[in-house]
Design a protein around this motif. Structure first.
Motif, mmCIF file in Angstrom:
data_model
loop_
_atom_site.group_PDB
_atom_site.id
_atom_site.type_symbol
_atom_site.label_atom_id
_atom_site.label_comp_id
_atom_site.label_asym_id
_atom_site.label_seq_id
_atom_site.Cartn_x
_atom_site.Cartn_y
_atom_site.Cartn_z
ATOM 1 N N LYS A 265 0.842 -1.183 0.000
ATOM 2 C CA LYS A 265 0.000 0.000 0.000
ATOM 3 C C LYS A 265 0.888 1.248 0.000
ATOM 4 C CE LYS A 265 -3.584 2.323 2.679
ATOM 5 N NZ LYS A 265 -4.405 2.280 3.909
ATOM 6 N N ALA A 266 0.542 2.216 -0.833
ATOM 7 C CA ALA A 266 1.323 3.458 -0.908
ATOM 8 C C ALA A 266 1.159 4.244 0.370
ATOM 9 C CB ALA A 266 0.869 4.284 -2.109
ATOM 10 N N ILE A 267 2.312 4.625 0.934
ATOM 11 C CA ILE A 267 2.273 5.393 2.179
ATOM 12 C C ILE A 267 3.004 6.737 2.043
ATOM 13 C CG2 ILE A 267 2.054 3.342 3.639
ATOM 14 C CD1 ILE A 267 5.071 3.510 4.117
ATOM 15 N N GLY A 268 3.585 7.009 0.893
ATOM 16 C CA GLY A 268 4.292 8.268 0.710
ATOM 17 C C GLY A 268 5.154 8.244 -0.544
ATOM 18 N N TYR A 269 6.105 9.201 -0.603
ATOM 19 C CA TYR A 269 6.967 9.331 -1.770
ATOM 20 C C TYR A 269 8.416 9.557 -1.334
ATOM 21 C CZ TYR A 269 2.520 10.271 -4.074
ATOM 22 O OH TYR A 269 1.242 10.190 -4.539
ATOM 23 N N LEU A 270 9.312 9.108 -2.184
ATOM 24 C CA LEU A 270 10.735 9.405 -2.013
ATOM 25 C C LEU A 270 11.156 10.283 -3.190
ATOM 26 C CD1 LEU A 270 13.341 8.918 -0.388
ATOM 27 C CD2 LEU A 270 13.834 7.038 -1.964
ATOM 28 N N LEU A 271 11.689 11.473 -2.862
ATOM 29 C CA LEU A 271 12.069 12.453 -3.895
ATOM 30 C C LEU A 271 13.578 12.637 -3.866
ATOM 31 C CD1 LEU A 271 10.283 15.764 -4.665
ATOM 32 C CD2 LEU A 271 12.731 15.768 -4.292
ATOM 33 N N ILE A 272 14.199 12.315 -4.977
ATOM 34 C CA ILE A 272 15.666 12.488 -5.109
ATOM 35 C C ILE A 272 15.909 13.505 -6.230
ATOM 36 C CG2 ILE A 272 17.868 11.380 -5.638
ATOM 37 C CD1 ILE A 272 16.688 8.774 -4.603
ATOM 38 N N SER A 273 16.698 14.532 -5.927
ATOM 39 C CA SER A 273 16.952 15.587 -6.922
ATOM 40 C C SER A 273 18.402 16.018 -6.880
ATOM 41 C CB SER A 273 16.035 16.793 -6.670
ATOM 42 O OG SER A 273 16.221 17.295 -5.359
ATOM 43 N N LYS A 274 18.840 16.629 -7.998
ATOM 44 C CA LYS A 274 20.233 17.093 -8.124
ATOM 45 C C LYS A 274 20.241 18.370 -8.955
ATOM 46 C CE LYS A 274 24.877 15.628 -9.455
ATOM 47 N NZ LYS A 274 25.236 16.858 -10.151
ATOM 48 N N ASP A 275 21.037 19.319 -8.510
ATOM 49 C CA ASP A 275 21.201 20.583 -9.241
ATOM 50 C C ASP A 275 22.009 20.327 -10.517
ATOM 51 O OD1 ASP A 275 21.523 23.128 -10.126
ATOM 52 O OD2 ASP A 275 22.548 23.883 -8.349
ATOM 53 N N ILE A 276 21.398 20.645 -11.653
ATOM 54 C CA ILE A 276 22.088 20.426 -12.939
ATOM 55 C C ILE A 276 22.293 21.751 -13.661
ATOM 56 C CG2 ILE A 276 21.257 18.066 -13.210
ATOM 57 C CD1 ILE A 276 19.139 19.192 -15.155
ATOM 58 N N SER A 277 22.276 22.852 -12.937
ATOM 59 C CA SER A 277 22.493 24.163 -13.577
ATOM 60 C C SER A 277 23.840 24.212 -14.257
ATOM 61 C CB SER A 277 22.377 25.277 -12.540
ATOM 62 O OG SER A 277 21.115 25.261 -11.923
ATOM 63 N N ALA A 278 24.869 23.709 -13.555
ATOM 64 C CA ALA A 278 26.215 23.711 -14.137
ATOM 65 C C ALA A 278 26.271 22.823 -15.373
ATOM 66 C CB ALA A 278 27.234 23.263 -13.108
ATOM 67 N N GLU A 279 25.568 21.668 -15.273
ATOM 68 C CA GLU A 279 25.562 20.764 -16.421
ATOM 69 C C GLU A 279 24.870 21.413 -17.616
ATOM 70 O OE1 GLU A 279 23.877 17.026 -15.409
ATOM 71 O OE2 GLU A 279 25.088 16.780 -13.601
ATOM 72 N N ILE A 280 23.756 22.094 -17.325
ATOM 73 C CA ILE A 280 23.045 22.768 -18.418
ATOM 74 C C ILE A 280 23.919 23.850 -19.025
ATOM 75 C CG2 ILE A 280 21.096 24.277 -18.947
ATOM 76 C CD1 ILE A 280 19.466 22.675 -16.937
ATOM 77 N N ARG A 281 24.611 24.608 -18.156
ATOM 78 C CA ARG A 281 25.492 25.651 -18.669
ATOM 79 C C ARG A 281 26.605 25.051 -19.524
ATOM 80 N NH1 ARG A 281 26.718 27.406 -14.272
ATOM 81 N NH2 ARG A 281 28.807 26.545 -13.967
ATOM 82 N N LEU A 282 27.189 23.959 -19.015
ATOM 83 C CA LEU A 282 28.241 23.300 -19.792
ATOM 84 C C LEU A 282 27.690 22.742 -21.088
ATOM 85 C CD1 LEU A 282 30.189 21.418 -16.971
ATOM 86 C CD2 LEU A 282 30.926 23.443 -18.225
ATOM 87 N N THR A 283 26.456 22.209 -21.012
ATOM 88 C CA THR A 283 25.841 21.674 -22.225
ATOM 89 C C THR A 283 25.616 22.767 -23.254
ATOM 90 O OG1 THR A 283 24.760 19.943 -20.940
ATOM 91 C CG2 THR A 283 23.865 20.405 -23.125
ATOM 92 N N GLU A 284 25.137 23.916 -22.752
ATOM 93 C CA GLU A 284 24.926 25.034 -23.662
ATOM 94 C C GLU A 284 26.243 25.517 -24.250
ATOM 95 O OE1 GLU A 284 22.130 26.192 -24.739
ATOM 96 O OE2 GLU A 284 20.989 24.758 -23.539
ATOM 97 N N GLU A 285 27.269 25.572 -23.395
ATOM 98 C CA GLU A 285 28.581 25.975 -23.890
ATOM 99 C C GLU A 285 29.105 24.972 -24.898
ATOM 100 O OE1 GLU A 285 31.022 26.427 -20.482
ATOM 101 O OE2 GLU A 285 30.087 28.299 -19.810
ATOM 102 N N LEU A 286 28.858 23.679 -24.578
ATOM 103 C CA LEU A 286 29.305 22.647 -25.510
ATOM 104 C C LEU A 286 28.561 22.752 -26.833
ATOM 105 C CD1 LEU A 286 30.976 20.112 -26.080
ATOM 106 C CD2 LEU A 286 29.146 18.756 -25.046
ATOM 107 N N LYS A 287 27.255 23.006 -26.737
ATOM 108 C CA LYS A 287 26.484 23.178 -27.967
ATOM 109 C C LYS A 287 26.979 24.373 -28.755
ATOM 110 C CE LYS A 287 22.133 21.045 -26.481
ATOM 111 N NZ LYS A 287 20.693 21.287 -26.193
ATOM 112 N N ALA A 288 27.250 25.469 -28.022
ATOM 113 C CA ALA A 288 27.759 26.668 -28.708
ATOM 114 C C ALA A 288 29.106 26.387 -29.355
ATOM 115 C CB ALA A 288 27.874 27.823 -27.724
#
Length: 778
Positions: A265-288
Motif C-alpha cells: 500500500k502506498a504510504i508516501g513518496y521518495l524524492l531524489i533531486s540534483k542541481d544540474i544548472s552547471a551541467e546545463i550551462r556546460l551543455t549550452e557551452e558545448l552546444k555553442a
C-alpha cells in the motif's frame, strides 16, 4: 565524586544533586534505567522502565529481582547470572535479548549492563539500561529478506538503521526527501539541506514539499500532477525549476518514486533531486562550441572529412558534398576511397595517417558524379579522445585544379623550349629538367632528377662554380660550359641562370637555361681559319698594302708597309693616310677620288631612267643687293642622280610659287675629310656649264657644289651674277633625301659673291632665297 559530575552552579548540595539526578532519570522515557544490587534486587526504576516493562516503581523497587524481566528460557539457562558476571569481569555487557513485560508479552531489547562501584572501587551492584528494538529487529529481518544489505554489514535492525542513516547523511550531492501522500516532509538528508538551504528542524514534520516548487508550478498544480504520475506509473522523472530558501531558482533533475508498506500500500513518496544548472550551462557551452566548430567546418571552401579506423566516412562538410555530388547522408558510412580516381592510392593515404599520425600534400583526384575531376592535395592527421585513444582521421583537401592547369601550361612552355632548361637546389642537385636537357645528356628525366648538376659537364668544377656564383650573386650570363652526352658527344653551351624564390622571398634554387653555341663556335673557327688564310696572303705580298676609313685613317697595313714607312703597325693604325707621303694633298685627293668613283658607280645616270621624283629648277637674277627676281621651272627628275652639279638648260617663265619638298642632304658621312681641307674639286678643277645653257656662255666658270665649307671664287669680269639652282635627289641607300646644286652667271655691274644653300622647308620656298646659308659639306 559530585564535583566531577555536576557543575557547582547547578548542584550546590546533596539534596539538589538528588533532585537533579531524579529529574534526569524521569526525563529518560525512551530508555529503561534500572539499578540493582549484586544479587539482582531492583533498587532504581525510572519512567522509561515503567513504560517499557509495565511495572510501577512501588511494585519492584526493593521487592523484586531483575530476573522477572527475563524470559523463562533465559532464567532456566542461567542467562541473567552470566550477564552479571560478564559485566563484572569485563566492565560491561551489551547485547540484544528477549525481554518480558508485566503482561507477559515478550519483546526484543538492546541491553547494556555495567557494574556500580563505591568510592573505593568495590562493586556494589549493577546499572541496566535497555531499549525496545522490536521494530528495528523486524526491519532488519525485512532488509535481510530483501537482500538489500550484506549480513556482514547489517546484523540487526539498529545496525540497518545506522547504516541507512549514514548513507543518507553521506549523500551530499543528491537531495533525498521522504514525504507522505499529502506531501508533508518526513525525511531531509544532508544533500537536501545543502541544495535547498533549509535545516531539518525547519521542515521535517512541518513543511510541505510544494515549497520547493516555484510559484508558477504550484499554481498550475504541477506538483500534484507529478505525484499522481509517480503513483500511477511507479516513477516520475524530469527536469524542474526549483526554489531555494533564499528565493534563488535553479534547474534540477528530479526522480519521484512512491513508498509502500509491506502489504504494498502506498504510504508516501521518495524524492531524489540534483542541481544540474552547471551541467546545463556546460551543455549550452558545448552546444555553442560545437555549433561554432561546425560553422567553421561548413565555412571552409575546402572539402573536409572524418574517417574511421575502418576507412568509413563519419562526417563531411558542404564542400565535400559539392565536390563529390553526393548528399551528406549518403556519404556518411561509405568507404572514403570510393570517391577518387585512384581508390587504392586514397586507401593507402589514410592508412599512412593511422600509421604515421599525419600526411601532408597527398595528391589525389576526386571524381564528381557528373564525371568532373578535381585535383586536390590532402593534409590529414589523427584525432583522439581525452584519454589519447585514436578515434579517426581528420582530412582537409585543397583544390589545386587551377594550379595544376597553370603548371601544365608552364610545363608546356618549358618543354617547348629548344634550349636545355634545368632547376637546381641549393645543394647542387637537379630538381627538374625539360625534354631538351634529356636529349642533350642522353639521360632520362627520372635519373637526372636528384643527381648532381655538375656531373654532366666536361668541367664539373667549373659547372659547380657557375651555379654557386648564381646563389652568391643572383645570376650569371653567357657562362660557357660543355655538356657531355652519354654517347660521348659534346655540346658547347652558354648558360644564363638566376635564382627563383617563393612568395616570401626565400631562395628556393637556380633556374638555368643553356643556349647551344656549337654551330656558332664551328663557324667562328672557320672564320678564324679564313681570316688567318687571308692574312697570310696579305702578309705574303711584297707590296705595301693598306686599308683606309672614310675619314682617311689607316685601319690596317701589312708587313711591307711597315718596312716601307719604318713605323710599326700599331703606330700606323689610326693615323692619317696622307701623313706618310711627300705630297699629302695629292694623297688625300687620291683616296677621295676612290670614294667618289665608288659613289658614281652606285648611282645610275641619264635621261633614259624612269623618272620617279619631282625636282624644281629655280633661277634668280639679282637686281640689286636687297631685291631679287625669281624664276622657277618644274620638271620630273629621277631620284638617283650624280653627285656633280646638274646644269639646267631651260630657264623659262616662272611657275606659281610652290614650297619645294625637303631633300636635305647629309654628305658628311660619306666625305668627312672635306671638313679639314679644301677639295681640289672646288679650287682647281672647276667645271664649266654647257655652252647651250640659257644663262650665259661667256661668263667665267662658276664653281659647282663644294664638298668643303669654303666659299666659291667670285666672278671677275662683270659685277652681277645670275644664279641657277636645282634639286638633286640622292640615292635612298645613302640616306640623304636631296641637295641643291647651284651655278652663277655674272649679270650686274657689281661683283657679288654667290653662295648656294641647302633648302630648309621650314624657312624658305626656294634655295635661292635663303640668305647666306652655307652649303654643308658634300
Amino acid at each position: 565524586m559530585g564535583t566531577k559530575l555536576f557543575d557547582k552552579t547547578i548542584v550546590s548540595d546533596a539534596v539538589e544533586a538528588v533532585d537533579f539526578i531524579g529529574n534526569i532519570l524521569e526525563s529518560s522515557t525512551e530508555y529503561s534505567i534500572i539499578g540493582k544490587d549484586l544479587n539482582g534486587k531492583i533498587l532504581l526504576w525510572n519512567e522509561g522502565a515503567r513504560r517499557l516493562y509495565g511495572y510501577e516503581p512501588e511494585e519492584v523497587v526493593g521487592k523484586a529481582n531483575s530476573q522477572i524481566l527475563h524470559t523463562a528460557e533465559d532464567v532456566a539457562a542461567g542467562k541473567p547470572q552470566q550477564m552479571l558476571e560478564a559485566a563484572l569481569h569485563a566492565g560491561k555487557w551489551e547485547g540484544t535479548i528477549a525481554r518480558r513485560r508485566k503482561n507477559g508479552q515478550q519483546f526484543m531489547a538492546r541491553v547494556v549492563v555495567t557494574p556500580r562501584r563505591d568510592g573505593k572501587g568495590r562493586p556494589i551492584g549493577y546499572l541496566l539500561i535497555s531499549k525496545d528494538v522490536t521494530n528495528e529487529v523486524a526491519f532488519s529481518e525485512e532488509l535481510r529478506r530483501a537482500k538489500l544489505f550484506d549480513s556482514a554489514i547489517v546484523g540487526n535492525a539498529q545496525e540497518a538503521v545506522d547504516f541507512i542513516t549514514n548513507i543518507l547523511e553521506s549523500s551530499t550531492e543528491y537531495s533525498v526527501i521522504g514525504k507522505d501522500l499529502d506531501g508533508k516532509i518526513l525525511l531531509w538528508n544532508e544533500g537536501a539541506r545543502r541544495l535547498y538551504g533549509y535545516e531539518p528542524e525547519e521542515v521535517v514534520g512541518k513543511a510541505n514539499s510544494s515549497m520547493l516548487h516555484v510559484p508558477e508550478d504550484v499554481q498550475a498544480g504541477l506538483h500534484q500532477e507529478i505525484m499522481a504520475a509517480a503513483l500511477r506509473d511507479g516513477k516520475w522523472e524530469g527536469t524542474l525549476v526549483r526554489a531555494r530558501k533564499n528565493g534563488q531558482r535553479f534547474t534540477a533533475r528530479v526522480v519521484i518514486t512512491p513508498r509502500r508498506d509491506s502489504s504494498g500500500k502506498a504510504i508516501g513518496y521518495l524524492l531524489i533531486s540534483k542541481d544540474i544548472s552547471a551541467e546545463i550551462r556546460l551543455t549550452e557551452e558545448l552546444k555553442a562550441t560545437q555549433f561554432y566548430a561546425r560553422s567553421l567546418i561548413e565555412a571552409s571552401l575546402d572539402p573536409l572529412v572524418t574517417i574511421s579506423p575502418e576507412g568509413k566516412i563519419t562526417d563531411v562538410n558542404e564542400a565535400s558534398v559539392q565536390v563529390t555530388g553526393v548528399a551528406r547522408e549518403k556519404l556518411v558510412g561509405t568507404d572514403f576511397s570510393d570517391y577518387f580516381t585512384e581508390p587504392d592510392k586514397a586507401r593507402e593515404g589514410y592508412q599512412q595517417v593511422f600509421s604515421q599520425g599525419f600526411v601532408r600534400d597527398y595528391p589525389l583526384a576526386i571524381r564528381h558524379t557528373s564525371g568532373r575531376i578535381t585535383d586536390v592535395l590532402y593534409n590529414a592527421s589523427v584525432y583522439k579522445d581525452d584519454k589519447g585513444n585514436v578515434l579517426g582521421v581528420f582530412a582537409a583537401a585543397r583544390d589545386v585544379t587551377a594550379q595544376k592547369q597553370a603548371s601544365r601550361y608552364a610545363r608546356s612552355l618549358i618543354e617547348a623550349s629548344l634550349d636545355p632548361l634545368v632547376t637546381i637546389s641549393p645543394e647542387g642537385k637537379i630538381t627538374d629538367v625539360n625534354e631538351t636537357s634529356v636529349e642533350a645528356t642522353g639521360v632520362p628525366r627520372e635519373k637526372l632528377v636528384g643527381t648532381d648538376f655538375s656531373d654532366y659537364f666536361t668541367e664539373p668544377d667549373k659547372a659547380r662554380e657557375g651555379y654557386q656564383q648564381v646563389f652568391s650573386q643572383g645570376f650569371v650570363r653567357d657562362y660557357p660550359l660543355a655538356i657531355r652526352h652519354t654517347s660521348g658527344r659534346i655540346t658547347d653551351v652558354l648558360y644564363n641562370a638566376s635564382v627563383y624564390k617563393d612568395d616570401k622571398g626565400n631562395v628556393l634554387g637556380v633556374f638555368a637555361a643553356a643556349r647551344d653555341v656549337t654551330e656558332r663556335k664551328q663557324a667562328e673557327a672557320k672564320q678564324r681559319a679564313s681570316s688567318a688564310y687571308a692574312r697570310s696572303l696579305i702578309e705574303a705580298s711584297v707590296d705595301p698594302l693598306v686599308t683606309i676609313s672614310p675619314d682617311g685613317k689607316i685601319t690596317d697595313v701589312n708587313r711591307a708597309t711597315e718596312l716601307a714607312t719604318g713605323i710599326p703597325r700599331q703606330r700606323l693604325t689610326g693615323t692619317d693616310f696622307s701623313d706618310y707621303f711627300t705630297e699629302p694633298e695629292k694623297a688625300r685627293e687620291g683616296y677621295q677620288q676612290v670614294f667618289f668613283a665608288r659613289l658614281r658607280e652606285r648611282l645610275p645616270a641619264g635621261p633614259s631612267a624612269t623618272p620617279r621624283a619631282e625636282s624644281r629648277t629655280c633661277s634668280t637674277t639679282p637686281v640689286c643687293i636687297r631685291t631679287t627676281r625669281t624664276t622657277c621651272s618644274a620638271s620630273l627628275r629621277q631620284p638617283e642622280m650624280s653627285l656633280s652639279a646638274k646644269w639646267q638648260r631651260n630657264c623659262s617663265a616662272p611657275p606659281p610659287p610652290t614650297r619645294v619638298p625637303s631633300l636635305k642632304p647629309r654628305l658628311t658621312r660619306w666625305l668627312p675629310s672635306a671638313r679639314r681641307a679644301r677639295s681640289p674639286m672646288s679650287t682647281k678643277r672647276r667645271s664649266r656649264p654647257p655652252a647651250s645653257c640659257a644663262s650665259s656662255s661667256s661668263a667665267r666658270t662658276s664653281p659647282i657644289i663644294s664638298p668643303s665649307r669654303t666659299r666659291p671664287e667670285p666672278a671677275t669680269r662683270k659685277p652681277s651674277l645670275k644664279a641657277s639652282c636645282a634639286i638633286t635627289p640622292w640615292p635612298s641607300a645613302m640616306r640623304p633625301a636631296g641637295s641643291w646644286t647651284c651655278s652663277t652667271t655674272p649679270a650686274c655691274t657689281k661683283t657679288i659673291r654667290a653662295r648656294c644653300s641647302v633648302f630648309s622647308p621650314r624657312r624658305a620656298t626656294s634655295p635661292c632665297r635663303n640668305r647666306r646659308r652655307s652649303m654643308r659639306a658634300v
